[in-house]
Write a protein that holds these residues in place. Structure first.
Motif, mmCIF file in Angstrom:
data_model
loop_
_atom_site.group_PDB
_atom_site.id
_atom_site.type_symbol
_atom_site.label_atom_id
_atom_site.label_comp_id
_atom_site.label_asym_id
_atom_site.label_seq_id
_atom_site.Cartn_x
_atom_site.Cartn_y
_atom_site.Cartn_z
ATOM 1 N N GLN A 92 0.828 -1.208 0.000
ATOM 2 C CA GLN A 92 0.000 0.000 0.000
ATOM 3 C C GLN A 92 0.864 1.260 0.000
ATOM 4 O OE1 GLN A 92 -0.238 -2.436 2.282
ATOM 5 N NE2 GLN A 92 -2.218 -3.403 1.885
ATOM 6 N N GLN A 93 1.925 1.239 0.790
ATOM 7 C CA GLN A 93 2.810 2.403 0.837
ATOM 8 C C GLN A 93 3.618 2.508 -0.457
ATOM 9 O OE1 GLN A 93 5.298 2.548 4.301
ATOM 10 N NE2 GLN A 93 5.889 4.671 3.940
ATOM 11 N N PRO A 103 -1.417 1.907 -8.734
ATOM 12 C CA PRO A 103 -2.313 1.087 -7.913
ATOM 13 C C PRO A 103 -1.659 -0.242 -7.513
ATOM 14 C CG PRO A 103 -3.463 1.918 -9.857
ATOM 15 C CD PRO A 103 -2.004 2.249 -10.029
ATOM 16 N N SER A 104 -2.003 -0.706 -6.327
ATOM 17 C CA SER A 104 -1.473 -1.989 -5.835
ATOM 18 C C SER A 104 -1.762 -3.117 -6.808
ATOM 19 C CB SER A 104 -2.077 -2.333 -4.471
ATOM 20 O OG SER A 104 -1.759 -1.353 -3.524
ATOM 21 N N SER A 105 -2.957 -3.103 -7.378
ATOM 22 C CA SER A 105 -3.319 -4.168 -8.317
ATOM 23 C C SER A 105 -2.407 -4.153 -9.544
ATOM 24 C CB SER A 105 -4.781 -4.032 -8.740
ATOM 25 O OG SER A 105 -5.007 -2.768 -9.356
ATOM 26 N N THR A 106 -2.006 -2.971 -9.976
ATOM 27 C CA THR A 106 -1.108 -2.858 -11.125
ATOM 28 C C THR A 106 0.280 -3.379 -10.769
ATOM 29 O OG1 THR A 106 -2.350 -0.967 -11.959
ATOM 30 C CG2 THR A 106 -0.119 -1.255 -12.814
ATOM 31 N N LYS A 155 14.892 0.807 -3.972
ATOM 32 C CA LYS A 155 15.248 0.463 -5.354
ATOM 33 C C LYS A 155 14.020 -0.018 -6.124
ATOM 34 C CE LYS A 155 16.526 -4.198 -4.189
ATOM 35 N NZ LYS A 155 17.431 -5.233 -4.035
ATOM 36 N N ASP A 156 13.118 -0.742 -5.448
ATOM 37 C CA ASP A 156 11.888 -1.203 -6.095
ATOM 38 C C ASP A 156 10.986 -0.021 -6.452
ATOM 39 O OD1 ASP A 156 12.543 -3.990 -5.728
ATOM 40 O OD2 ASP A 156 11.912 -3.785 -3.628
ATOM 41 N N ILE A 157 10.927 0.949 -5.553
ATOM 42 C CA ILE A 157 10.113 2.147 -5.799
ATOM 43 C C ILE A 157 10.674 2.914 -6.984
ATOM 44 C CG2 ILE A 157 9.214 4.294 -4.810
ATOM 45 C CD1 ILE A 157 8.163 1.663 -3.483
ATOM 46 N N GLU A 158 11.999 2.998 -7.083
ATOM 47 C CA GLU A 158 12.629 3.695 -8.208
ATOM 48 C C GLU A 158 12.244 3.050 -9.532
ATOM 49 O OE1 GLU A 158 16.861 4.115 -7.704
ATOM 50 O OE2 GLU A 158 16.614 4.718 -5.617
ATOM 51 N N VAL A 159 12.270 1.731 -9.582
ATOM 52 C CA VAL A 159 11.905 1.029 -10.811
ATOM 53 C C VAL A 159 10.429 1.251 -11.133
ATOM 54 C CG1 VAL A 159 11.672 -1.237 -11.895
ATOM 55 C CG2 VAL A 159 13.758 -0.652 -10.654
#
Length: 111
Positions: free
Chosen positions: A5-6, A14-17, A43-47
């Protein structure tokens, strides 16, 4: 570490995406905690942000997949400028083609 969620909020996806991107292997499998919940690192957020940017530029998921193929497991070698330059070149080619179609239509209208 962020829960999905964060991560969704931070990446504006969206989380579903995000789950879909993982399912189709656009992104590598996300680390899970002891309860089995996805946990995201910076790093995941950056991608995810990069993917969101590419989607807003009109890139297909397959084009994004190809562009991200050069990223190693730690996401240290993302060459965003090179990817954007390649996408710009593709868009410019499409513009040339569309402009030629417009000229053909104009010629037929004026005939």
């Amino acid at each position: 570490m962020y829960p999905i969620q964060q991560a969704s909020t931070l990446a504006q996806i969206p989380s579903s995406t995000i789950r879909y991107y993982e399912k189709i292997q656009l992104i590598p499998p996300i680390t899970r905690n002891a309860q089995g919940n996805r946990t995201f690192e910076d790093k995941d957020i950056e991608v995810l942000n990069l993917i969101r940017c590419f989607r807003h530029l009109g890139m297909s998921l397959e084009d994004i997949r190809k562009s991200l193929a050069d990223i190693n497991g730690s996401y240290e070698h993302v060459n965003t400028n090179a990817i954007l330059f390649q996408h710009k070149e593709k868009l410019e080619e499409q513009i040339l083609i569309l402009n030629s179609f417009i000229r053909e239509i104009d010629d037929k209208i004026m005939a």
